[in-house]
Design a protein around this motif. Structure first.
Motif, PDB file in Angstrom:
ATOM      1  N   PRO A  89       0.958  -1.094   0.048  1.00  0.00           N
ATOM      2  CA  PRO A  89      -0.104  -0.190  -0.023  1.00  0.00           C
ATOM      3  C   PRO A  89       0.832   1.227  -0.105  1.00  0.00           C
ATOM      4  O   PRO A  89       1.893   1.283   0.665  1.00  0.00           O
ATOM      5  CB  PRO A  89      -0.791  -0.079   1.114  1.00  0.00           C
ATOM      6  CG  PRO A  89       0.130  -0.880   2.146  1.00  0.00           C
ATOM      7  CD  PRO A  89       0.740  -2.085   1.138  1.00  0.00           C
ATOM      8  N   LYS A  90       0.199   2.363  -0.806  1.00  0.00           N
ATOM      9  CA  LYS A  90       1.171   3.516  -0.871  1.00  0.00           C
ATOM     10  C   LYS A  90       0.295   4.516   0.241  1.00  0.00           C
ATOM     11  O   LYS A  90      -0.561   4.263   0.802  1.00  0.00           O
ATOM     12  CB  LYS A  90       0.938   4.106  -2.339  1.00  0.00           C
ATOM     13  CG  LYS A  90       1.750   3.224  -3.404  1.00  0.00           C
ATOM     14  CD  LYS A  90       1.264   3.791  -4.425  1.00  0.00           C
ATOM     15  CE  LYS A  90       2.186   2.930  -5.841  1.00  0.00           C
ATOM     16  NZ  LYS A  90       1.908   3.394  -7.025  1.00  0.00           N
ATOM     17  N   LEU A 101      -4.049  -1.986   2.457  1.00  0.00           N
ATOM     18  CA  LEU A 101      -4.138  -3.377   2.070  1.00  0.00           C
ATOM     19  C   LEU A 101      -5.075  -4.555   2.493  1.00  0.00           C
ATOM     20  O   LEU A 101      -5.421  -4.449   3.842  1.00  0.00           O
ATOM     21  CB  LEU A 101      -2.806  -4.035   2.539  1.00  0.00           C
ATOM     22  CG  LEU A 101      -2.399  -5.618   1.930  1.00  0.00           C
ATOM     23  CD1 LEU A 101      -2.299  -5.236   0.023  1.00  0.00           C
ATOM     24  CD2 LEU A 101      -1.064  -5.862   2.553  1.00  0.00           C
ATOM     25  N   ALA A 137      -4.419  -3.719  -2.838  1.00  0.00           N
ATOM     26  CA  ALA A 137      -3.966  -2.381  -2.299  1.00  0.00           C
ATOM     27  C   ALA A 137      -5.025  -1.392  -3.070  1.00  0.00           C
ATOM     28  O   ALA A 137      -5.120  -1.225  -4.198  1.00  0.00           O
ATOM     29  CB  ALA A 137      -2.674  -2.052  -2.484  1.00  0.00           C
ATOM     30  N   THR A 164      -2.867  -0.594   6.791  1.00  0.00           N
ATOM     31  CA  THR A 164      -3.315   0.663   6.748  1.00  0.00           C
ATOM     32  C   THR A 164      -2.648   1.793   6.502  1.00  0.00           C
ATOM     33  O   THR A 164      -1.811   1.831   7.649  1.00  0.00           O
ATOM     34  CB  THR A 164      -4.670   0.929   7.265  1.00  0.00           C
ATOM     35  OG1 THR A 164      -5.529   2.184   6.852  1.00  0.00           O
ATOM     36  CG2 THR A 164      -4.499   0.859   8.885  1.00  0.00           C
ATOM     37  N   GLU A 182      -3.448   4.608   0.874  1.00  0.00           N
ATOM     38  CA  GLU A 182      -4.026   3.266   0.636  1.00  0.00           C
ATOM     39  C   GLU A 182      -4.334   2.273   1.742  1.00  0.00           C
ATOM     40  O   GLU A 182      -3.676   2.520   2.527  1.00  0.00           O
ATOM     41  CB  GLU A 182      -3.502   2.645  -0.599  1.00  0.00           C
ATOM     42  CG  GLU A 182      -3.381   3.309  -1.562  1.00  0.00           C
ATOM     43  CD  GLU A 182      -2.798   2.357  -2.762  1.00  0.00           C
ATOM     44  OE1 GLU A 182      -2.838   2.984  -4.237  1.00  0.00           O
ATOM     45  OE2 GLU A 182      -1.726   1.625  -2.664  1.00  0.00           O
TER      46      GLU A 182
END
Length: 330
Positions: free
Chosen positions: A25-26, A31, A105, A74, A29
């Motif tokens: 995740p960025k 997961l 994600a 998260t 975002e």
């Protein structure tokens, strides 16, 4: 992680179980470990190469438009580890690839909390065919539906048919009508509380509508079937009525009587999510989630497949036309 991916456009069997990298995740975002995923006719349209996005540059691609799972990581303050969430996939432009995989994600805009009373399978069924969202937007944005009007949505077993009927009821329709291709489906639908279901093995759509409405016709048709039914649906409109064409499960070509357009002063609209601003879709999603929490919407499951049987699951949805949504457990 395991995923269902197609590397070429073609048959159902292009949906293959593969190993791919688990996404990271960025910022902003979440997961999600996917528990269940829905199967949408659009999945078949994408994979078969019959859509403008089906180009070589978009391959390979993981299938899936929606699903449900649990947050395991998260970077978004609106969600915490352990939350159960809906995930809206590539068709909604919110996830970089599809949802038929063990981990996704997703940005916060592509997620919503699953009501506690809804299990994972019914959560996937809620989004599987996009019928609720299609029905809501078709009625409110394109047909300008008003409480007290009558609505026809053919194919009671399909997402657009069944779920548009539920939406129309919640919006205050005076009369809702659907169809079934067999007596067995018609009887099952009536047992489930859908009072006006035309058995197409016994009478035509037009004859059934005119019988039920006393010859008046219906104010709005949301047609997710098309093909030979479109001409019948158009002929079933009341004066000044609107037909919204939202799918073509029954065929891409239709024979219509032009006088039905002229003398009924009919409006014909084509449905595509590209018509709507992101804010409009977001507002629609909030509305249908509220309806779900109220108990006005009841997702129906037709059959559950394991992830590894994705090819057969898609074939079953497209060719067997089940009563209810087709989902996969991941």
């Amino acid at each position: 992680m395991k995923a269902i991916q197609y590397q070429a456009y073609g048959s159902y069997d292009e949906n293959r179980l593969v190993e791919v990298d688990r996404p990271q995740p960025k910022d902003g975002e979440v997961l999600v470990q996917m528990r269940t995923a829905g199967i949408n006719p659009l999945d078949n349209t994408f994979r078969s190469g019959h859509i403008y996005l089906s180009t070589p540059e978009n391959l390979p691609r993981i299938g899936g438009q929606s699903g449900a799972g649990i947050v395991v990581e998260t970077l978004n303050a609106d969600f915490k580890v352990g939350d159960r969430v809906f995930v809206r996939g590539a068709g909604a432009g919110l996830v970089a690839d599809g949802t038929w995989r063990e981990y996704v994600a997703a940005p916060g805009a592509g997620l919503a909390h699953v009501p506690a009373k809804l299990d994972d399978q019914h959560a996937a069924a809620f989004l599987a065919g996009a019928g609720y969202l299609t029905g809501y937007l078709a009625l409110t944005e394109l047909a300008h539906f008003k409480p007290g009007q009558s609505v026809l949505a053919p194919a009671i077993g399909s997402a657009v048919g069944m779920e548009t009927i539920q939406i129309a009821r919640r919006l205050g329709a005076s009369l809702v009508i659907s169809t079934a291709s067999t007596t067995e489906k018609a009887e099952r639908a009536r047992a489930d509380g859908y009072e006006h279901v035309i058995d197409l093995s016994m009478e035509s759509l037009k004859d059934g509508v005119m019988r039920i409405t006393g010859g008046k016709g219906v104010d709005v048709v949301v047609d997710g079937v098309s093909g030979k039914l479109t001409g019948q649906a158009l002929a079933s409109l009341a004066f000044g009525g609107t037909i919204v064409v939202a799918g073509y499960a029954g065929g891409r070509e239709a024979d219509i009587n032009v006088t039905d357009i002229i003398w009924k002063a009919a409006t014909i609209r084509g449905f595509t999510f590209r018509l709507f601003a992101a804010e409009t879709v977001a507002a629609a999603n909030r509305a249908i989630l509220q309806y779900l929490q109220e108990g006005a919407l009841k997702p129906t499951i037709g059959k559950v497949f394991p992830l590894a049987h994705a090819a057969e699951a898609v074939r079953y949805l497209i060719e067997d036309r089940p009563y209810g949504r087709v989902i996969m457990e991941i």
